[in-house]
Each structure stands twice: as C-alpha cells, then as structure tokens.
Design a protein around this motif. Structure first.
Motif, PDB file in Angstrom:
ATOM      1  N   LEU A  76       0.816  -1.210   0.000  1.00 42.95           N
ATOM      2  CA  LEU A  76       0.000   0.000   0.000  1.00 42.95           C
ATOM      3  C   LEU A  76       0.851   1.263   0.000  1.00 42.95           C
ATOM      4  CD1 LEU A  76      -2.684  -0.906   2.694  1.00 42.95           C
ATOM      5  CD2 LEU A  76      -2.790  -1.262   0.241  1.00 42.95           C
ATOM      6  N   PRO A  77       0.454   2.231  -0.811  1.00 49.84           N
ATOM      7  CA  PRO A  77       1.105   3.540  -0.763  1.00 49.84           C
ATOM      8  C   PRO A  77       0.529   4.355   0.388  1.00 49.84           C
ATOM      9  CG  PRO A  77      -0.599   3.562  -2.432  1.00 49.84           C
ATOM     10  CD  PRO A  77      -0.564   2.158  -1.863  1.00 49.84           C
ATOM     11  N   ASP A  78       1.341   5.203   0.961  1.00 55.18           N
ATOM     12  CA  ASP A  78       0.869   6.106   2.016  1.00 55.18           C
ATOM     13  C   ASP A  78       1.582   7.448   1.860  1.00 55.18           C
ATOM     14  OD1 ASP A  78      -0.574   6.933   4.274  1.00 55.18           O
ATOM     15  OD2 ASP A  78       1.028   6.296   5.636  1.00 55.18           O
ATOM     16  N   ALA A  79       1.478   8.010   0.650  1.00 51.01           N
ATOM     17  CA  ALA A  79       2.180   9.257   0.343  1.00 51.01           C
ATOM     18  C   ALA A  79       1.722  10.420   1.212  1.00 51.01           C
ATOM     19  CB  ALA A  79       2.013   9.597  -1.142  1.00 51.01           C
ATOM     20  N   ASP A  80       0.462  10.372   1.677  1.00 54.82           N
ATOM     21  CA  ASP A  80      -0.020  11.455   2.542  1.00 54.82           C
ATOM     22  C   ASP A  80       0.244  11.174   4.031  1.00 54.82           C
ATOM     23  OD1 ASP A  80      -1.922   9.513   3.151  1.00 54.82           O
ATOM     24  OD2 ASP A  80      -3.630  10.679   2.426  1.00 54.82           O
ATOM     25  N   HIS A  81       0.859  10.033   4.312  1.00 55.56           N
ATOM     26  CA  HIS A  81       1.279   9.629   5.668  1.00 55.56           C
ATOM     27  C   HIS A  81       0.114   9.365   6.612  1.00 55.56           C
ATOM     28  CE1 HIS A  81       5.165  12.081   4.755  1.00 55.56           C
ATOM     29  NE2 HIS A  81       5.066  11.002   4.009  1.00 55.56           N
ATOM     30  N   LYS A  82      -1.082   9.293   6.093  1.00 55.67           N
ATOM     31  CA  LYS A  82      -2.272   9.115   6.938  1.00 55.67           C
ATOM     32  C   LYS A  82      -2.224   7.782   7.710  1.00 55.67           C
ATOM     33  CE  LYS A  82      -7.282   8.774   6.523  1.00 55.67           C
ATOM     34  NZ  LYS A  82      -8.377   8.640   5.584  1.00 55.67           N
ATOM     35  N   ILE A  83      -1.896   6.707   7.019  1.00 54.97           N
ATOM     36  CA  ILE A  83      -1.858   5.393   7.671  1.00 54.97           C
ATOM     37  C   ILE A  83      -0.715   5.339   8.683  1.00 54.97           C
ATOM     38  CG2 ILE A  83      -1.608   2.897   7.337  1.00 54.97           C
ATOM     39  CD1 ILE A  83      -2.720   3.360   4.445  1.00 54.97           C
ATOM     40  N   CYS A  84       0.467   5.776   8.258  1.00 53.55           N
ATOM     41  CA  CYS A  84       1.632   5.735   9.156  1.00 53.55           C
ATOM     42  C   CYS A  84       1.412   6.590  10.401  1.00 53.55           C
ATOM     43  CB  CYS A  84       2.898   6.169   8.417  1.00 53.55           C
ATOM     44  SG  CYS A  84       3.454   4.974   7.183  1.00 53.55           S
ATOM     45  N   ARG A  85       0.773   7.736  10.228  1.00 54.95           N
ATOM     46  CA  ARG A  85       0.457   8.589  11.401  1.00 54.95           C
ATOM     47  C   ARG A  85      -0.521   7.885  12.334  1.00 54.95           C
ATOM     48  NH1 ARG A  85       0.029  12.995   7.935  1.00 54.95           N
ATOM     49  NH2 ARG A  85       1.964  14.156   7.954  1.00 54.95           N
TER      50      ARG A  85
END
Length: 165
Positions: free
Chosen positions: A92-101
């Motif tokens: 999965l991509p998380d370029a907006d960092h939403k998941i990682c945050r």
C-alpha cells in the motif's frame, strides 16, 4: 512514537493497493493480518525484507494470515516495487502519511515509516508488534513464529478459520 501496543484497537486501513484492488483491514478474513511498515521502496533493506516475506507468503497463507506492506511511497512507486520484488501480496502507498500517522510509526523529520510489523486479529485488536530497524530478517522470523503459535492455539480450541482446521 512507538507504534501500537498489543491489546489496542488497530486503526482502519482503507487504500488502493499495488495490485489495483481496494484493501480494507476490517474486511479481512482469516486468522490475522500481518502489516509490515517499511521505510522506502527500492532501498536494500526494504527490498530484502519484502523478498523474505514473499518467500514465506505461502506459509503465512496456509496458516490463515493475510499480509500487506506499507511505506510512505506513492502508488506508482509501490506498483513498481511490488513488480520488481514479485510480491504476491498487496503493498500500500501512504504518500499522505495518513496510515503511518494513525499507527504512530513515522520517523520524525525524515517522514518515512519505521520498520515495524503489526499482527492484527479479525476483531481489529493488535495481537503483536515487532520493531527491528536493522535486524531485518527478525521481522519475518518473529512473524512466522507468532502466526504459527496463533494457528496452533486456534486449531486446538477449534477456532481456526474454516479450511484451516
């Protein structure tokens, strides 16, 4: 910033994966879902880690586990990375960092994911968390050991998903 803890409710994940399909964590069936966060596609460590998970993917599937990888790379990069590593599981991509945050796995300043692997039960509760930044193969080893223990407990209690008993 330490990532989730066992016993906590896992944040939902809803994103389009490298295989072009929508991945929704709460809709996953089976024994558990293994979510491995990695810093950056195409780097030596992340490539090695993804290939290790690829090489043990069937073992995880047979135990009833789902597997996904996530980094802060964009969709095109994740598609290219999945292809280059021949990953049979979604990345999965998380370029907006939403998941990682939401999982509290971002390195400050660098804004890339820490190398953290989370095992999540179907009830969305975190069952285990592994964090080894440098000892990359330990993620795979820890995951295989933990999923195997979960599988044995589920089989012994008769709670293993249908088809895995």
């Amino acid at each position: 910033m330490s990532g989730p803890s066992p016993g906590q409710r896992a944040p939902e994940i809803d994103a389009i994966a490298s295989n072009g399909r929508r991945f929704v964590l709460s809709q996953q069936e089976g024994l558990c879902t293994v979510v491995y966060f990695f810093p950056k596609a195409f780097t030596p460590g992340c490539t090695a880690e993804t290939k290790m998970f690829r090489d043990n993917y069937v073992e995880l599937l047979l135990a009833g586990a789902n597997l996904i990888g996530i980094s802060t790379d964009d969709e095109k990069t994740q598609c290219d990375f999945a292809g280059s590593t021949r990953a049979p599981f979604p990345i999965l991509p998380d370029a907006d960092h939403k998941i990682c945050r939401s999982y509290d796995v971002l390195w400050p300043v660098m804004n890339v994911a820490r190398r953290i692997t989370v095992i999540i039960r179907p009830d969305m509760i975190v069952d285990a968390v592994f964090h080894h930044e440098v000892q990359i193969s330990r993620h795979r080893d820890d995951v295989l050991r933990h999923v195997n223990q979960m599988f044995k407990r589920a089989r012994a209690s008769g709670d293993a998903p249908l088809g895995y008993r």
